[in-house]
Structures are given as structure tokens and as C-alpha cells.
Design a protein around this motif. Structure first.
Motif, PDB file in Angstrom:
ATOM      1  N   LEU A 174       0.881  -1.222  -0.008  1.00 59.79           N
ATOM      2  CA  LEU A 174      -0.212   0.074  -0.112  1.00 59.79           C
ATOM      3  C   LEU A 174       0.719   1.108  -0.045  1.00 59.79           C
ATOM      4  N   GLY A 175       0.518   2.263  -0.712  1.00 54.45           N
ATOM      5  CA  GLY A 175       1.384   3.513  -0.714  1.00 54.45           C
ATOM      6  C   GLY A 175       2.151   3.456  -1.943  1.00 54.45           C
ATOM      7  N   HIS A 176       2.700   2.283  -2.547  1.00 53.40           N
ATOM      8  CA  HIS A 176       3.566   2.154  -3.553  1.00 53.40           C
ATOM      9  C   HIS A 176       3.333   3.319  -4.821  1.00 53.40           C
ATOM     10  N   ARG A 177       4.549   3.763  -5.323  1.00 50.74           N
ATOM     11  CA  ARG A 177       4.200   4.635  -6.347  1.00 50.74           C
ATOM     12  C   ARG A 177       3.496   4.295  -7.558  1.00 50.74           C
ATOM     13  N   LEU A 178       3.135   2.881  -7.779  1.00 42.43           N
ATOM     14  CA  LEU A 178       2.489   2.686  -8.942  1.00 42.43           C
ATOM     15  C   LEU A 178       0.878   2.056  -8.503  1.00 42.43           C
ATOM     16  N   ALA A 179       0.614   2.087  -7.101  1.00 47.90           N
ATOM     17  CA  ALA A 179      -0.519   1.291  -6.628  1.00 47.90           C
ATOM     18  C   ALA A 179      -1.679   1.915  -7.349  1.00 47.90           C
ATOM     19  N   VAL A 183      -3.213  -0.549 -14.745  1.00 48.65           N
ATOM     20  CA  VAL A 183      -2.512  -1.722 -15.324  1.00 48.65           C
ATOM     21  C   VAL A 183      -1.003  -1.191 -15.385  1.00 48.65           C
ATOM     22  N   ILE A 184       0.090  -1.911 -15.240  1.00 48.49           N
ATOM     23  CA  ILE A 184       1.384  -1.430 -15.032  1.00 48.49           C
ATOM     24  C   ILE A 184       2.064  -2.120 -15.850  1.00 48.49           C
ATOM     25  N   ASP A 185       2.845  -1.031 -16.806  1.00 50.54           N
ATOM     26  CA  ASP A 185       3.976  -1.495 -17.558  1.00 50.54           C
ATOM     27  C   ASP A 185       5.078  -2.138 -17.004  1.00 50.54           C
ATOM     28  N   LEU A 186       5.560  -3.302 -17.650  1.00 49.96           N
ATOM     29  CA  LEU A 186       6.587  -4.108 -16.893  1.00 49.96           C
ATOM     30  C   LEU A 186       7.828  -3.260 -16.953  1.00 49.96           C
ATOM     31  N   ARG A 187       8.110  -2.236 -17.838  1.00 51.46           N
ATOM     32  CA  ARG A 187       9.232  -1.288 -17.820  1.00 51.46           C
ATOM     33  C   ARG A 187       9.207  -0.529 -16.781  1.00 51.46           C
ATOM     34  N   ASP A 188       8.275  -0.073 -16.222  1.00 55.17           N
ATOM     35  CA  ASP A 188       8.097   0.531 -15.005  1.00 55.17           C
ATOM     36  C   ASP A 188       8.539   0.071 -13.655  1.00 55.17           C
ATOM     37  N   LEU A 189       8.946  -1.357 -13.600  1.00 54.94           N
ATOM     38  CA  LEU A 189       9.154  -2.065 -12.592  1.00 54.94           C
ATOM     39  C   LEU A 189      10.834  -2.454 -12.612  1.00 54.94           C
TER      40      LEU A 189
END
Length: 289
Positions: A174-179, A183-189
Motif C-alpha cells: 500500500l502506498g507504492h508509487r504505482l499502486a 495496469v502497470i507497464d513491466l518496464r516501470d518495474l
């Protein structure tokens, strides 16, 4: 060694009280029954019947053998019934192996339907890693195994039945910048630390997906159990992949998000021996539903 057919004949003679009565019941001649009983008495070390003018009577040795014969024939009868039930799929024991997240929903739902249809089948369940389950299946210790190709694939020689393919979601604290993203782009990880326990020396599904996206995932603490991974992610020590099958078991304190199209996926299979039990085939059919 006493022959079971001779024990059946002996039991019928004892029950009828005569060689003639047993012969008529079993379709033998009286002389054939007499010869076989005489041979059995030689094996037993002495007379089993007292020959009377009309019929026969058990000797003390015969009475003792009758008790044992009844027990043996009863067990053999039950064995025949159980074997017939196993081959019909309606009895016996079904030994099932499954990886951890398959036990969150997939296997329990299939077993719920299975037990409603085949309540006479005794169930035994073993949880373990897919590779170890396949080893147990090959060794004859399991009748069916539910396995997946996560994290690093299955042996090429494994005989499997495809069940489903599912997305691997990313678990964030919780509180993660991408939460907040849907949908999350894999490159953002790319800069994230990953909590997993990949087999050493093998390319994992995560590594292959990240390679296609142009980066190498950053390894972190090695944790194999899903419940343990959840705890480390909730503490902000990294992120991890969670199969859709396990999504309903994720505790509060975590956020699950799908990864865009290039994200990793895994396949789930049922593995069977060369000669599967009917009950195992029925269970696999229910898994597929």
C-alpha cells in the motif's frame, strides 16, 4: 501354501455338511470333491472332516481352519469389490498432488464437485513444488498431480494435460508509487527488487519477460512460500508476482495490479501416469471445468 480355491471348496463342504451337497452346489462330481478335500487334508497335516454315514462333521482342526478360511475369503471378497470399484472409478483411494496456489481455489472447487459425484472414493492430498510432485507421480506415489510451469518451466518429458493459462499479477505494498495505476507497464518495474526463490541456473518466467522488455530484474530476498512473500512485500522490501488463482488469498496491506501485455503468464497442467485410474481421469475433467 493353501490354495484359495480349495479353501472355498472346504468352506462349502463345511457349510453343506456333505461332499455331495457341496458338489451339487459348485457343479463338481462327488468324487472330485472327495479327492480335493483329501489333498487339502494332506496339506493341513491331518483330517479336517469326520466321515459319517450321512455327510461329514468338522474335526477340531477343521473347525480351526474354517475360522481362518472365512476370514480369508471375506477379505478376498472385499478386495474384489474394492478393485472393481476402483476400475469403475467409484471407490478406492485417489492420491492427489498440487502446488500451493492451486489449493487456494482450483483444486478445492474440483474436489467439491468430485466428492458430490464419487463419495466412496477416499481422497489424499499432498502439497509440494511442481517438480517434486512429478517425481512422486513417476515413482507411483501419486495418481494425479496438478503442476505449473512457474517459475522456470516443466521437464520436457513430462506427460501433461493443459488446464489453463493465467496472468501473473504484481503485488505491491500500500502506498507504492504505482499502486494507483489500473495496469502497470513491466518496464516501470525495472528498478524494483523482486521477492522470489528462482531455481539457481535456470531462466525464470519473470527473467524471460523482463528480457523481452529490455532489462534484467533485480533480485532480492529469496522466499519460496507465498504467504511469506506477501509479508515481505507488505513490509516494503520488494514486489512479487502473484498468480490470478491466488489473488483471493492475498491479505490486506497489498495491492494487486495486472501487468501490460508483455507481462509474464504461467500455464497449469494435470499430470497423469501411463495407466491412469478412472477416478483420476474424472478429477482431471472437473479441473478443466
Amino acid at each position: 501354501m493353501l490354495d484359495t480355491n480349495d479353501l472355498r471348496l472346504f468352506h462349502e463342504v463345511a457349510r453343506e455338511g456333505s461332499f455331495t451337497g457341496a458338489a451339487e452346489l459348485l457343479g463338481y462330481t462327488q468324487s472330485a470333491v472327495s479327492r480335493r478335500i483329501a489333498a487339502l487334508e494332506r496339506q493341513a497335516g491331518g483330517p479336517l472332516f469326520v466321515r459319517l454315514a450321512r455327510g461329514v462333521r468338522l474335526t477340531p482342526a477343521g473347525a480351526a481352519l474354517r475360522r481362518h478360511a472365512e476370514a480369508v475369503l471375506d477379505r478376498l471378497g472385499k478386495a474384489e469389490e474394492e478393485l472393481a470399484a476402483i476400475h469403475r472409478g467409484g471407490g478406492g483411494t485417489l492420491r492427489i498432488g498440487a502446488f500451493a496456489t492451486a489449493n487456494v481455489w482450483l483444486v478445492p472447487q474440483a474436489l467439491k464437485m468430485f466428492t458430490a459425484r464419487w463419495p466412496e472414493v477416499e481422497l489424499r492430498l499432498v502439497e509440494g513444488l511442481s517438480g517434486r510432485l512429478l517425481d512422486r507421480l513417476e515413482a507411483g506415489a501419486l495418481d494425479v498431480a496438478v503442476v505449473s510451469d512457474y517459475p522456470a518451466g516443466l521437464p520436457a518429458e513430462a506427460e501433461t494435460v493443459p488446464l489453463l493459462e493465467e496472468r501473473l499479477l504484481v503485488a505491491l505494498p500500500l502506498g507504492h508509487r504505482l499502486a494507483d495505476r489500473e495496469v502497470i507497464d513491466l518496464r516501470d518495474l525495472e528498478e524494483e527488487t523482486w521477492i522470489e526463490a528462482a531455481p539457481p541456473g535456470q531462466t525464470t518466467i519473470l527473467q524471460a519477460a523482463c528480457a523481452r522488455a529490455g532489462f534484467t530484474p533485480r533480485g532480492g530476498l529469496r522466499v519460496a512460500e507465498w504467504t511469506g512473500k506477501f509479508g515481505y512485500v507488505a513490509a516494503g522490501l520488494g514486489v512479487t508476482l502473484v498468480p490470478e488463482l491466488a489473488a483471493r488469498a492475498v491479505p490486506d496491506g497489498l495491492v494487486l495490479r495486472p501487468i501490460s501485455e508483455e507481462g509474464p503468464r504461467r500455464k497449469v497442467y494435470a499430470a497423469l501416469p501411463e495407466v491412469p485410474l478412472p477416478s483420476a481421469l474424472a478429477f482431471v475433467e472437473l479441473l478443466g471445468q
